[in-house]
Design an enzyme around this catalytic site. Structure first.
Site, PDB file in Angstrom:
ATOM      1  N   ASP A  57      26.247  31.707 -38.218  1.00  0.00           N
ATOM      2  CA  ASP A  57      26.470  32.837 -39.127  1.00  0.00           C
ATOM      3  C   ASP A  57      25.392  33.912 -39.017  1.00  0.00           C
ATOM      4  O   ASP A  57      25.469  34.941 -39.690  1.00  0.00           O
ATOM      5  CB  ASP A  57      26.567  32.334 -40.577  1.00  0.00           C
ATOM      6  CG  ASP A  57      27.769  31.429 -40.784  1.00  0.00           C
ATOM      7  OD1 ASP A  57      27.803  30.719 -41.801  1.00  0.00           O
ATOM      8  OD2 ASP A  57      28.663  31.423 -39.914  1.00  0.00           O
TER       9      ASP A  57
ATOM     10  N   LYS B  16      27.194  31.843 -50.869  1.00  0.00           N
ATOM     11  CA  LYS B  16      28.667  31.836 -50.818  1.00  0.00           C
ATOM     12  C   LYS B  16      29.183  30.461 -50.419  1.00  0.00           C
ATOM     13  O   LYS B  16      30.080  29.892 -51.032  1.00  0.00           O
ATOM     14  CB  LYS B  16      29.175  32.869 -49.815  1.00  0.00           C
ATOM     15  CG  LYS B  16      30.663  32.724 -49.490  1.00  0.00           C
ATOM     16  CD  LYS B  16      31.127  33.734 -48.483  1.00  0.00           C
ATOM     17  CE  LYS B  16      30.854  33.382 -47.064  1.00  0.00           C
ATOM     18  NZ  LYS B  16      31.802  32.428 -46.473  1.00  0.00           N
ATOM     19  N   ASN B  17      28.599  29.896 -49.360  1.00  0.00           N
ATOM     20  CA  ASN B  17      29.136  28.649 -48.811  1.00  0.00           C
ATOM     21  C   ASN B  17      28.739  27.411 -49.606  1.00  0.00           C
ATOM     22  O   ASN B  17      29.085  26.297 -49.231  1.00  0.00           O
ATOM     23  CB  ASN B  17      28.734  28.525 -47.335  1.00  0.00           C
ATOM     24  CG  ASN B  17      29.443  29.573 -46.499  1.00  0.00           C
ATOM     25  OD1 ASN B  17      30.420  30.186 -46.960  1.00  0.00           O
ATOM     26  ND2 ASN B  17      28.956  29.818 -45.309  1.00  0.00           N
TER      27      ASN B  17
ATOM     28  N   ARG C 179      33.159  40.171 -48.574  1.00  0.00           N
ATOM     29  CA  ARG C 179      33.497  38.755 -48.737  1.00  0.00           C
ATOM     30  C   ARG C 179      32.257  37.901 -48.914  1.00  0.00           C
ATOM     31  O   ARG C 179      32.287  36.860 -49.550  1.00  0.00           O
ATOM     32  CB  ARG C 179      34.249  38.249 -47.503  1.00  0.00           C
ATOM     33  CG  ARG C 179      35.621  38.877 -47.302  1.00  0.00           C
ATOM     34  CD  ARG C 179      36.369  38.113 -46.274  1.00  0.00           C
ATOM     35  NE  ARG C 179      36.305  36.688 -46.595  1.00  0.00           N
ATOM     36  CZ  ARG C 179      36.738  35.752 -45.753  1.00  0.00           C
ATOM     37  NH1 ARG C 179      37.211  36.101 -44.573  1.00  0.00           N
ATOM     38  NH2 ARG C 179      36.670  34.478 -46.077  1.00  0.00           N
TER      39      ARG C 179
ATOM     40  N   ARG D 247      40.355  27.301 -35.319  1.00  0.00           N
ATOM     41  CA  ARG D 247      39.650  26.483 -36.328  1.00  0.00           C
ATOM     42  C   ARG D 247      40.603  25.428 -36.869  1.00  0.00           C
ATOM     43  O   ARG D 247      41.134  25.549 -37.969  1.00  0.00           O
ATOM     44  CB  ARG D 247      39.090  27.380 -37.430  1.00  0.00           C
ATOM     45  CG  ARG D 247      38.070  28.382 -36.892  1.00  0.00           C
ATOM     46  CD  ARG D 247      37.555  29.320 -37.947  1.00  0.00           C
ATOM     47  NE  ARG D 247      36.694  28.656 -38.915  1.00  0.00           N
ATOM     48  CZ  ARG D 247      36.130  29.299 -39.945  1.00  0.00           C
ATOM     49  NH1 ARG D 247      36.366  30.587 -40.104  1.00  0.00           N
ATOM     50  NH2 ARG D 247      35.357  28.684 -40.790  1.00  0.00           N
TER      51      ARG D 247
ATOM     52  N   CYS E 242      42.074  32.699 -37.145  1.00  0.00           N
ATOM     53  CA  CYS E 242      40.804  33.334 -37.512  1.00  0.00           C
ATOM     54  C   CYS E 242      40.257  34.026 -36.276  1.00  0.00           C
ATOM     55  O   CYS E 242      40.319  33.471 -35.189  1.00  0.00           O
ATOM     56  CB  CYS E 242      39.822  32.271 -38.007  1.00  0.00           C
ATOM     57  SG  CYS E 242      38.210  32.945 -38.397  1.00  0.00           S
TER      58      CYS E 242
HETATM   59  C1  EPZ Z   1      31.673  26.569 -42.576  1.00  0.00           C
HETATM   60  O1  EPZ Z   1      32.973  26.744 -42.026  1.00  0.00           O
HETATM   61  C2  EPZ Z   1      31.273  27.934 -43.146  1.00  0.00           C
HETATM   62  N1  EPZ Z   1      32.242  28.334 -44.143  1.00  0.00           N
HETATM   63  C3  EPZ Z   1      31.241  28.958 -42.020  1.00  0.00           C
HETATM   64  O2  EPZ Z   1      30.753  30.194 -42.552  1.00  0.00           O
HETATM   65  C4  EPZ Z   1      30.246  28.502 -40.963  1.00  0.00           C
HETATM   66  O3  EPZ Z   1      30.293  29.386 -39.872  1.00  0.00           O
HETATM   67  C5  EPZ Z   1      30.635  27.093 -40.462  1.00  0.00           C
HETATM   68  O4  EPZ Z   1      30.723  26.179 -41.573  1.00  0.00           O
HETATM   69  C6  EPZ Z   1      29.629  26.529 -39.488  1.00  0.00           C
HETATM   70  O5  EPZ Z   1      28.368  26.510 -40.036  1.00  0.00           O
HETATM   71  C7  EPZ Z   1      32.150  27.808 -45.406  1.00  0.00           C
HETATM   72  O6  EPZ Z   1      31.316  26.984 -45.715  1.00  0.00           O
HETATM   73  C8  EPZ Z   1      33.138  28.310 -46.409  1.00  0.00           C
HETATM   74  P1  EPZ Z   1      33.111  23.791 -39.448  1.00  0.00           P
HETATM   75  P2  EPZ Z   1      33.843  25.462 -41.586  1.00  0.00           P
HETATM   76  O7  EPZ Z   1      34.248  22.944 -39.869  1.00  0.00           O
HETATM   77  O8  EPZ Z   1      33.508  24.307 -42.433  1.00  0.00           O
HETATM   78  C9  EPZ Z   1      35.470  22.619 -35.506  1.00  0.00           C
HETATM   79  C10 EPZ Z   1      30.650  32.519 -42.907  1.00  0.00           C
HETATM   80  O9  EPZ Z   1      30.452  33.465 -42.128  1.00  0.00           O
HETATM   81  N2  EPZ Z   1      36.384  21.846 -36.376  1.00  0.00           N
HETATM   82  O10 EPZ Z   1      31.744  23.282 -39.697  1.00  0.00           O
HETATM   83  O11 EPZ Z   1      35.259  25.906 -41.505  1.00  0.00           O
HETATM   84  C11 EPZ Z   1      35.569  24.129 -35.780  1.00  0.00           C
HETATM   85  O12 EPZ Z   1      36.647  24.711 -35.121  1.00  0.00           O
HETATM   86  C12 EPZ Z   1      31.585  31.365 -42.498  1.00  0.00           C
HETATM   87  O13 EPZ Z   1      30.125  32.419 -44.027  1.00  0.00           O
HETATM   88  C13 EPZ Z   1      37.327  21.027 -35.776  1.00  0.00           C
HETATM   89  O14 EPZ Z   1      37.418  20.958 -34.550  1.00  0.00           O
HETATM   90  O15 EPZ Z   1      33.283  25.229 -40.110  1.00  0.00           O
HETATM   91  C14 EPZ Z   1      34.212  24.608 -35.288  1.00  0.00           C
HETATM   92  O16 EPZ Z   1      34.255  24.772 -33.906  1.00  0.00           O
HETATM   93  C15 EPZ Z   1      32.276  31.616 -41.192  1.00  0.00           C
HETATM   94  N3  EPZ Z   1      38.157  20.319 -36.586  1.00  0.00           N
HETATM   95  C16 EPZ Z   1      33.294  23.441 -35.654  1.00  0.00           C
HETATM   96  O17 EPZ Z   1      34.126  22.302 -35.858  1.00  0.00           O
HETATM   97  C17 EPZ Z   1      38.083  20.361 -37.959  1.00  0.00           C
HETATM   98  O18 EPZ Z   1      38.878  19.709 -38.654  1.00  0.00           O
HETATM   99  C18 EPZ Z   1      32.456  23.667 -36.918  1.00  0.00           C
HETATM  100  O19 EPZ Z   1      33.308  24.171 -37.908  1.00  0.00           O
HETATM  101  C19 EPZ Z   1      37.117  21.190 -38.534  1.00  0.00           C
HETATM  102  C20 EPZ Z   1      36.272  21.925 -37.725  1.00  0.00           C
END
Ligand code: EPZ
Length: 420
Positions: free
Chosen positions: A307, A22-23, A399, A121, A116
């Site tokens: 995840d 998916k990701n 999803r 996020r 969320c």
């Molecule tokens: C991706 O989300 C995945 N989603 C998530 O999978 C996964 O949990 C996550 O990466 C971590 O591995 C997709 O790829 C579609 P991040 P993403 O930005 O990119 C903080 C699932 O269950 N952050 O890597 O949105 C954020 O709040 C989903 O399949 C900032 O602070 O996650 C978090 O604490 C859920 N500022 C950390 O970084 C930003 O601008 C990592 O989030 C962006 C993120």
């Protein structure tokens, strides 16, 4: 609305084919906005999220056909540059159309993803990255409005408070492919899905090096052409089935996997007493063993994936002894605790830590799914519980898992989908 009805206490036995990730498919579909030429995406999982991304591409003028596991994206986009709230708010992953739209059309208007349940996020790293490429960004009416006469390469540090960001790395990398000059992303996310996206972009003619490492270099090009790509297997789905075998003390063969993407998970299962045999494209887990408690801390790749935190907690909930589960990526990703405790688990949360005291057995109960991975954990708990478990709101599960109950049934589980 559908629910799942699960009757527990049967070991899972047999073979399962793992679907595409998916990701990986979501950002790869978004990347098709970078060209007017046809793209073919193979091994695409038929998920709610995949179909949401397809709706977004269609709203931006793309023709998209989805037949079995192949998605054909053809035709020139219609110059539209707005990704609407009604679509983006249902799936945060769609925020990764920002980079491609900005790069291709020099303007983008993308709804902010909104709240969320798994945590705050923010998207500050995404915006910081595109501003570093020269975009002017304004947040207005709940939308990110970005525009740039020309995008210029830059040396960008993209590390955040919780480490690297997967989608921010993907957005900035896609924007940089059509920027003038060289971009270097430091503290880039190393997830296999980021690497898979980069490999697709390279097939489209992008010049990228270092994908899969914390330092990615992108030399901008004038334009990108169409390409064909096979999406990598879903390591989170694979991890969920490894834990399903462990929790039911079963024996499962997973086909169509890249075990190298799951080393942190295989390591923790080994510490818990579950050995996973690995061969090319296949994993065999035989879990007829006594489990041991294990502590885990979620981290960016190659650390233990957030995840799979909920699913691993379900396993530790029925493992004798005490284990501590620490969530370092999404501070509120513990919605599953209350539901597991409804089944008789003994889990206490202390800030980012959860103390899991293993119990002899869980009892089936009516449960409510809150998010994608929490719902997978409830299914695993239902597979080992005494009696009947009803899990409602399984649209969360749909999803990210393709035909989960069909695959579980083929492994001998007593599970069925019902209308609420
Ligand atoms: C991706 O989300 C995945 N989603 C998530 O999978 C996964 O949990 C996550 O990466 C971590 O591995 C997709 O790829 C579609 P991040 P993403 O930005 O990119 C903080 C699932 O269950 N952050 O890597 O949105 C954020 O709040 C989903 O399949 C900032 O602070 O996650 C978090 O604490 C859920 N500022 C950390 O970084 C930003 O601008 C990592 O989030 C962006 C993120």
């Amino acid at each position: 609305m559908d629910k799942l009805v699960v009757f527990g206490a049967r070991p899972l036995i047999g073979e399962v084919k793992i679907s595409g990730a998916k990701n990986a498919v979501l950002p790869i579909l978004a990347a098709t906005l970078l060209t007017d030429e046809p793209c073919t995406i193979k091994n695409s999982p038929n998920l709610r999220d995949t179909n949401t991304m397809i709706r977004i591409l269609r709203s931006l003028g793309k023709n998209v056909e989805f037949d079995r596991d192949v998605i054909e994206v053809t035709s020139k986009a219609n110059g539209k540059f707005t990704a609407e709230y009604k679509l983006v708010s249902t799936m945060r992953g769609s925020f990764c159309v920002l980079g491609p739209l900005l790069a291709k059309l020099n303007k983008a208007r993308v709804s902010l993803p909104g709240g969320c349940v798994i945590g705050v996020r923010p998207v500050d790293l995404h915006l910081k990255g595109i501003e570093a490429l020269g975009a002017e960004v304004k947040i207005e009416g709940g939308y990110v409005n970005a525009k740039a006469k020309i995008l210029k390469g830059n040396h960008i540090y993209l590390g955040g408070e919780f480490g690297s960001s997967v989608l921010a790395t993907e957005n900035v990398m896609m924007a940089a492919t059509l920027s003038k000059g060289k971009t270097i992303i430091e503290a880039a996310a190393c997830e296999p899905e980021v690497e898979d996206l980069a490999n697709f972009l390279v097939k489209m003619g992008a010049r990228i090096e270092g994908q899969g490492t914390p330092r990615i270099e992108i030399e901008g090009v004038k334009n990108l052409h169409g390409a064909e790509h096979k999406v990598i297997p879903d390591r989170i789905e694979a991890g969920t089935f490894l834990i399903a075998a462990a929790i039911t003390k079963g024996k499962i063969t997973l086909n169509g996997v890249i075990w190298q993407h799951l080393l942190a998970v295989i390591d923790k299962l080994a510490q818990a007493g579950v050995r996973v045999k690995r061969t090319d494209g296949r994993m065999i887990v035989n879990a007829k063993t006594r489990l041991k408690p294990v502590n885990i801390t979620t981290l960016p790749y190659p650390g233990f994936p957030t995840d799979l935190q909920a699913q691993f907690m379900a396993l530790m909930a029925v493992t004798p002894g005490i284990s501590i589960i620490t969530e370092k990526i999404f501070q509120d990703r513990f919605m599953h605790i209350a539901e597991l405790n409804r089944m008789g688990a003994n889990i206490q949360r202390e800030g980012p830590h959860s103390i899991v005291q293993g119990v002899k057995y869980l009892s089936g109960a009516p449960l409510m799914a809150s998010d994608l991975r929490a719902s997978a954990a409830l299914v695993l708990a239902g597979l080992v519980a005494k009696g009947r478990t009803d899990i409602s709101r399984i649209y969360h599960l749909d999803r990210g898992y393709e035909n989960l109950e069909v695959k579980l049934k083929a492994l001998g589980a007593n599970v069925r989908r019902e209308k609420e």
